[in-house]
Design an enzyme around this catalytic site. Structure first.
Site, PDB file in Angstrom:
ATOM      1  N   HIS A   4      50.867  39.118  46.615  1.00 19.92           N
ATOM      2  CA  HIS A   4      51.673  37.946  46.253  1.00 19.92           C
ATOM      3  C   HIS A   4      51.308  36.821  47.211  1.00 19.92           C
ATOM      4  CE1 HIS A   4      55.107  35.666  44.681  1.00 19.92           C
ATOM      5  NE2 HIS A   4      55.270  35.262  45.929  1.00 19.92           N
ATOM      6  N   CYS A   5      50.827  35.720  46.651  1.00 20.83           N
ATOM      7  CA  CYS A   5      50.382  34.582  47.452  1.00 20.83           C
ATOM      8  C   CYS A   5      51.446  33.489  47.394  1.00 20.83           C
ATOM      9  CB  CYS A   5      49.047  34.046  46.937  1.00 20.83           C
ATOM     10  SG  CYS A   5      48.405  32.651  47.892  1.00 20.83           S
TER      11      CYS A   5
END
Length: 357
Positions: free
Chosen positions: A194-195
């Protein structure tokens, strides 16, 4: 992990047949403590009460009794944090583009009209590719796992849910290639990570767009740092060096140290007289170099995972001996160029192993 689908017949046969008390205790323990229902197919199973994780012998679904339940307490705050990151990154990229055009291109067009048009074309291509790939990586769905039948014995066939687990957050089956993201609040197929800077997960549907964004951003930072340094040389005030050393001390340690000190002080004295355009050029150079180094490391890490046919999460969950098959074909398949490679490089594509490390 204790996988139990049904009571073992051998264990029942080993107990003494003449020991009625022991046999009655065994049967009573099964009826009272060992019976449960599989979430995948609904079949009633006999399992050990001390097994927190067990596997259905019919459909292959894995049940974890100690799984965490749904918790959406901080979901909205995570989404708000991610959207703030996205807005910040967009504003930063727009500042770099607009600031570079304002600060660099008067110097470029002063050289010649041809070079001004040439650099304007490069800026337009890099800006459009970076912003478009960033938008696709941010707002595309990261990848929803396919729907599968579950919960009913007639509908779920033999091994239909092999190695599937149950996601208590989404209340549906989850394959080994699927991970639940607490920030996005959904299960993501082939989730890499997850960025927060794109406000989205990197999964099967947007992984390619994310890597294209990294490639475009690294190329843009290299271009910005080069052109801003070139323009800064033309707008920087003259630098006056004070000390004059004898020729016989040119290679001495004292001369080198004094030269570096005087150069630094001369640059600082001249920086006081810099115009706003010159200050913007200095900021563009420092920001592009620092951001470019970080993005280059991330790009190299992502490409190394693709080369090994893995994602970041699968690499973390893999055992030490399981390194995956390293092959250049993984990169070609990832970017969708397998047909081009097979048409123009048939010997490379038909080889069993194209690269060994």
């Amino acid at each position: 992990m204790d996988f139990v689908g049904s009571p073992s017949p051998s264990s029942a046969s080993t107990s003494a047949p003449n020991d009625v008390t022991s046999q009655e205790h065994y049967v009573t323990s099964i009826e009272a403590d060992h019976e449960t229902t599989c979430w995948g197919c609904g079949v009633r199973l006999l399992v050990s009460p001390h097994a927190p994780v067990f596997k259905c012998g019919w459909c292959g679904a894995i049940t974890n009794r100690n799984a965490l339940k749904n918790n959406k307490q901080y979901y909205k705050w995570r989404r708000l944090r991610d959207r703030c990151f996205v807005v910040f990154v967009l504003l930063f990229m727009l500042f770099i583009i607009c600031g570079g055009i304002w600060a660099v291109y008067p110097v470029v067009f002063s050289i010649s009209f041809f070079w001004g048009i040439f650099h304007s074309t490069i800026t337009l291509i890099l800006s459009v590719s970076t912003l478009s790939s960033f938008g696709l990586a941010s707002f595309l769905s990261p990848g929803v796992p396919p729907r599968i039948l579950w919960g009913s014995y007639p509908a779920v066939g033999k091994g239909g849910l092999e190695n599937y687990t149950f996601c208590h957050h989404c209340s549906k089956p989850k394959s080994s290639r699927t991970h639940h993201c607490s920030s996005c609040g959904m299960c993501v197929l082939d989730m890499d990570h997850h960025c927060p800077f794109i406000g989205n997960c990197v999964g099967a549907a947007n992984h390619r767009c994310f890597i294209i964004f990294l490639i475009s951003a690294v190329m843009s930072t290299i271009y910005v740092s080069t052109i801003s340094f070139y323009a800064a040389l033309h707008v920087w005030p003259p630098v006056n060096y004070v000390a004059n050393q004898p020729l016989n001390r040119l290679l001495s340690y004292e001369f080198t140290l004094n030269f570096l000190k005087e150069s630094a002080f001369a640059l600082l004295r001249s920086a006081v007289f810099l115009t706003p355009r010159g200050l913007v050029l200095v900021y563009l150079f420092i920001a592009s170099v620092s951001v470019g180094i970080g993005l280059s490391v991330l790009l190299w890490q992502q490409l190394s995972y693709v080369y090994r046919g893995k994602t970041y999460l699968s690499q973390l969950n893999a055992s030490e001996g399981d390194g995956g098959e390293r092959d250049c074909k993984n990169l070609i398949n990832f970017f969708g160029c397998q047909y081009i490679a097979a048409g123009y490089f048939p010997s490379f594509w038909n080889s069993r192993k194209t690269h060994e490390k």
